[in-house]
Design a protein around this motif. Structure first.
Motif, PDB file in Angstrom:
ATOM      1  N   HIS A  50      -7.094 -11.224  -9.953  1.00 28.09           N
ATOM      2  CA  HIS A  50      -6.459 -11.499  -8.659  1.00 28.09           C
ATOM      3  C   HIS A  50      -5.353 -12.531  -8.843  1.00 28.09           C
ATOM      4  O   HIS A  50      -4.221 -12.342  -8.378  1.00 28.09           O
ATOM      5  N   ARG A  51      -5.650 -13.581  -9.551  1.00 31.79           N
ATOM      6  CA  ARG A  51      -4.666 -14.639  -9.803  1.00 31.79           C
ATOM      7  C   ARG A  51      -3.469 -14.088 -10.585  1.00 31.79           C
ATOM      8  O   ARG A  51      -2.311 -14.372 -10.248  1.00 31.79           O
ATOM      9  N   ALA A  52      -3.735 -13.294 -11.607  1.00 35.19           N
ATOM     10  CA  ALA A  52      -2.659 -12.728 -12.419  1.00 35.19           C
ATOM     11  C   ALA A  52      -1.781 -11.785 -11.596  1.00 35.19           C
ATOM     12  O   ALA A  52      -0.551 -11.770 -11.753  1.00 35.19           O
ATOM     13  N   ASP A  53      -2.394 -11.004 -10.723  1.00 37.07           N
ATOM     14  CA  ASP A  53      -1.625 -10.089  -9.869  1.00 37.07           C
ATOM     15  C   ASP A  53      -0.713 -10.854  -8.916  1.00 37.07           C
ATOM     16  O   ASP A  53       0.443 -10.464  -8.701  1.00 37.07           O
ATOM     17  N   GLU A  54      -1.240 -11.908  -8.311  1.00 39.16           N
ATOM     18  CA  GLU A  54      -0.426 -12.703  -7.388  1.00 39.16           C
ATOM     19  C   GLU A  54       0.779 -13.306  -8.117  1.00 39.16           C
ATOM     20  O   GLU A  54       1.896 -13.336  -7.587  1.00 39.16           O
ATOM     21  N   ARG A  55       0.559 -13.756  -9.331  1.00 36.64           N
ATOM     22  CA  ARG A  55       1.655 -14.290 -10.155  1.00 36.64           C
ATOM     23  C   ARG A  55       2.674 -13.178 -10.447  1.00 36.64           C
ATOM     24  O   ARG A  55       3.893 -13.393 -10.361  1.00 36.64           O
TER      25      ARG A  55
END
Length: 220
Positions: free
Chosen positions: A55-60
């Motif tokens: 999730h964090r990587a996608d938002e980035r």
């Protein structure tokens, strides 16, 4: 007639992308605190931890796509602040403090607060799914091939942003969102759509960012 329509379209997309770049940056930097809580609260749940990391990587990734869209336009985003941040308002309503002041240790130690944090993220991301669906049908968004492609990528990624929290809550018997949380999500969305966003659209004095958010507050 075409010139005013073109000006409206350009302003609409400028405002829209500025809001998204703020929220995507806010999202992935805030998820660092969520990851800290998840790793401490659920150290043996590798699948859940990996899902939050994704999730964090996608938002980035989404943030970078919107940044590149602006770079192609040859301009910086509008200087949007937390008044246009859904998660900012949601966290403050539910926890009574800004995201930066969330007490991670207290959330880890308190099962009810941790579950509440998961529900806030779940509801925020579900709201995002609905909004992207609306935008992909918008004629102004459809007229910009690159921005349309960005939103299609966001649409594809979105289920992985709320389903892990929903599954964890279901597993622990806490899947149903509280009516106060649902009401807060609805009120925040309406306030943003009917007040904050139109105000930003009409306020031509809003300056542009002087530097990219990730350069001001770099994140790994």
């Amino acid at each position: 007639m075409l010139r005013p329509l073109k000006a409206f379209r350009e302003r609409f997309l400028d405002v829209l992308a500025s809001i998204y770049i703020y929220n995507e940056h806010r999202g992935y930097t805030s998820l660092d605190r969520v990851l800290e809580a998840v790793r401490a609260r659920c150290p043996d749940e590798a699948g859940f931890i990996a899902a939050v990391e994704k999730h964090r990587a996608d938002e980035r990734k989404h943030y970078v796509m919107f940044r590149r869209w602006f770079e192609r336009q040859g301009r910086m985003p509008l200087a949007v602040d937390r008044t246009c941040g859904h998660i900012d308002h949601f966290i403050e309503r539910v926890f009574g403090c800004p995201i930066e002041e969330l007490d991670t240790a207290e959330i880890v130690a308190n099962p009810a607060r941790f579950e509440q944090l998961c529900r806030v993220i779940m509801l925020t991301e579900q709201r995002g799914v609905t909004q992207v669906d609306v935008l992909l049908r918008n004629r102004h968004v459809k007229s910009d091939a690159i921005l349309s492609r960005i939103f299609r990528i966001v649409e594809k990624d979105e289920p992985d942003h709320w389903q892990p929290y929903a599954r964890w809550l279901l597993k622990n018997g806490r899947a149903k969102a509280r009516w106060r949380e649902v009401w807060a999500d609805w009120c925040i969305h309406k306030s943003l759509m009917l007040v904050k966003l139109p105000s930003l659209f009409l306020r031509r004095s809003t300056p542009r960012m002087a530097a990219w958010p990730d350069e001001i507050a770099p994140a790994a």
